[in-house]
Write an enzyme that holds these catalytic residues in place. Structure first.
Site, PDB file in Angstrom:
ATOM      1  N   ASP A  32       2.226  -4.355  -1.632  1.00  0.00           N
ATOM      2  CA  ASP A  32       2.092  -5.270  -0.413  1.00  0.00           C
ATOM      3  C   ASP A  32       0.720  -6.026  -0.435  1.00  0.00           C
ATOM      4  OD1 ASP A  32       3.027  -6.705   1.786  1.00  0.00           O
ATOM      5  OD2 ASP A  32       2.378  -5.039   3.084  1.00  0.00           O
ATOM      6  N   ASN A  64      13.335  -9.754   2.207  1.00  0.00           N
ATOM      7  CA  ASN A  64      12.458 -10.788   1.632  1.00  0.00           C
ATOM      8  C   ASN A  64      13.057 -11.998   1.612  1.00  0.00           C
ATOM      9  OD1 ASN A  64      10.432  -8.537  -0.146  1.00  0.00           O
ATOM     10  ND2 ASN A  64      10.056  -9.553   1.990  1.00  0.00           N
TER      11      ASN A  64
HETATM   12  C1  IPE Z   1       7.934  -4.647   1.409  1.00  0.00           C
HETATM   13  O1  IPE Z   1       6.634  -5.552   1.885  1.00  0.00           O
HETATM   14  C2  IPE Z   1       8.767  -5.306   0.623  1.00  0.00           C
HETATM   15  C3  IPE Z   1       7.870  -5.310  -0.896  1.00  0.00           C
HETATM   16  C4  IPE Z   1       6.689  -5.068  -0.889  1.00  0.00           C
HETATM   17  C5  IPE Z   1       8.690  -5.892  -1.967  1.00  0.00           C
HETATM   18  P1  IPE Z   1       6.958  -6.496   2.994  1.00  0.00           P
HETATM   19  O2  IPE Z   1       5.708  -7.450   3.109  1.00  0.00           O
HETATM   20  O3  IPE Z   1       8.264  -7.379   3.044  1.00  0.00           O
HETATM   21  O4  IPE Z   1       6.985  -5.664   4.304  1.00  0.00           O
HETATM   22  P2  IPE Z   1       6.863  -5.858   5.784  1.00  0.00           P
HETATM   23  O5  IPE Z   1       7.799  -7.100   6.257  1.00  0.00           O
HETATM   24  O6  IPE Z   1       5.571  -6.228   6.210  1.00  0.00           O
HETATM   25  O7  IPE Z   1       7.504  -4.515   6.487  1.00  0.00           O
HETATM   26  C1  IPE Z   2       4.178  -8.324  -1.416  1.00  0.00           C
HETATM   27  O1  IPE Z   2       3.048  -9.211  -0.645  1.00  0.00           O
HETATM   28  C2  IPE Z   2       5.026  -9.055  -2.328  1.00  0.00           C
HETATM   29  C3  IPE Z   2       6.581  -9.104  -1.442  1.00  0.00           C
HETATM   30  C4  IPE Z   2       6.827  -8.550  -0.405  1.00  0.00           C
HETATM   31  C5  IPE Z   2       7.426  -9.827  -2.212  1.00  0.00           C
HETATM   32  P1  IPE Z   2       3.491 -10.049   0.703  1.00  0.00           P
HETATM   33  O2  IPE Z   2       4.085 -11.232   0.187  1.00  0.00           O
HETATM   34  O3  IPE Z   2       4.307  -9.262   1.637  1.00  0.00           O
HETATM   35  O4  IPE Z   2       2.065 -10.322   1.053  1.00  0.00           O
HETATM   36  P2  IPE Z   2       1.469 -10.190   2.486  1.00  0.00           P
HETATM   37  O5  IPE Z   2       1.848  -8.804   3.068  1.00  0.00           O
HETATM   38  O6  IPE Z   2       2.163 -11.203   3.304  1.00  0.00           O
HETATM   39  O7  IPE Z   2      -0.051 -10.166   2.631  1.00  0.00           O
HETATM   40 MG    MG Z   3       3.921  -8.055   3.009  1.00  0.00          MG
END
Ligand code: IPE
Ligand code: IPE
Ligand code: MG
Length: 250
Positions: A21, A69
């Site tokens: 993340d 996602n």
């Molecule tokens: C969790 O991250 C999913 C992945 C890392 C693929 P998210 O960024 O989607 O999680 P939330 O929405 O902050 O809980």
């Molecule tokens: C994790 O990074 C990747 C996926 C969830 C696909 P994020 O895209 O959630 O990055 P933040 O949390 O918005 O910084």
């Molecule tokens: Mg995230």
């Protein structure tokens, strides 16, 4: 390798799972588009897979795209799919060279055909590799996984090939996407949040959890080794008392 001194190679976690993340915030902080964060994140994936393989981990599960996602803006979703496809194409020879078997958990039917094709092709090509499993969670949600398992078990009961009274923990386990994998010993989440976001809810029941503020694009070998060294300092009691464990180890 002096940098690895804090990691005891004889007590490695067998299975490490990572919630990758922080890509978006990492990019936004640099006034860059979120996709730039995802692209740099792919380089972290390469670095961490290589480190895991060098250390001798048996399974590395990476949460790459959750069932939730799909709700992101269309441009971000298609950008992520394109990065994923390119990553798979570029990594196949490295996986072959390093004896890595690719595996995947999640609702693959929802992925674009072009991604699914490369994915299934890579899974097939690496099927004979035995050094390490690289398990990608794609279009994955633990609640989906559990509901799916319940559905399959219920269908077997209705068909008469299983009795409800025979359903045990092992029955449930064997109907999950991860049926052939050991449970994670260590779960890492980067990016500063302390939540599971629908990841492996059943399988992490006894995992040690390591949260770090480091954003995924900055998560490389050194922080990974720190997480493993930290894991090795913990006492996993599985419901027993500390004294019981000490007696047992004598
Ligand atoms: C969790 O991250 C999913 C992945 C890392 C693929 P998210 O960024 O989607 O999680 P939330 O929405 O902050 O809980
Ligand atoms: C994790 O990074 C990747 C996926 C969830 C696909 P994020 O895209 O959630 O990055 P933040 O949390 O918005 O910084
Ligand atoms: Mg995230």
């Amino acid at each position: 390798m002096p940098k690895d001194q804090t990691v005891d190679p004889s007590r490695l976690p067998r299975h490490v799972a990572i919630i990758m993340d922080g890509n978006g915030r990492w990019a936004e902080k640099r006034n860059q588009p979120r996709l730039f964060g995802h692209k740099t994140g792919a380089e972290s994936v390469r670095n961490i897979v290589e480190t895991a393989r060098e250390l001798g981990l048996k399974v590395l599960t990476l949460y790459a795209f959750s069932s939730e996602n799909w709700n992101r803006p269309e441009t971000e979703v298609s950008g992520l799919m394109s990065i994923l496809r390119k990553f798979l194409v570029s990594e196949i020879s490295r996986m072959q060279k390093n004896g890595i078997r690719l595996s995947c958990i999640g609702d693959l039917e929802r992925l674009p055909v072009s991604v699914r094709k490369v994915l299934l092709d890579s899974i097939e090509k690496t099927a004979h590799n035995t050094k390490m499993v690289l398990n990608l969670a794609l279009s994955y949600g633990a609640r989906d996984e559990l509901a799916r398992a319940a559905r399959i078990i219920a269908e077997k009961c209705v068909a008469g090939s299983m009795m409800p009274s025979e359903i045990t923990i092992d029955t449930v386990k064997s109907h999950l996407y991860t049926a052939d994998l050991p449970d994670p010993d260590l779960l890492i989440r980067t990016g500063g949040e302390a939540r599971l976001s629908n990841f492996l809810l059943w399988q992490v029941s006894y995992a040690e959890i390591f949260f770090t503020d480091v954003m995924w694009p900055d998560f490389r070998r050194e922080v990974f080794l720190k997480a493993i060294a930290n894991y090795q300092k913990r006492e996993r009691r599985f419901g027993h008392t500390g004294a019981q464990l000490k007696k047992g180890s004598k």
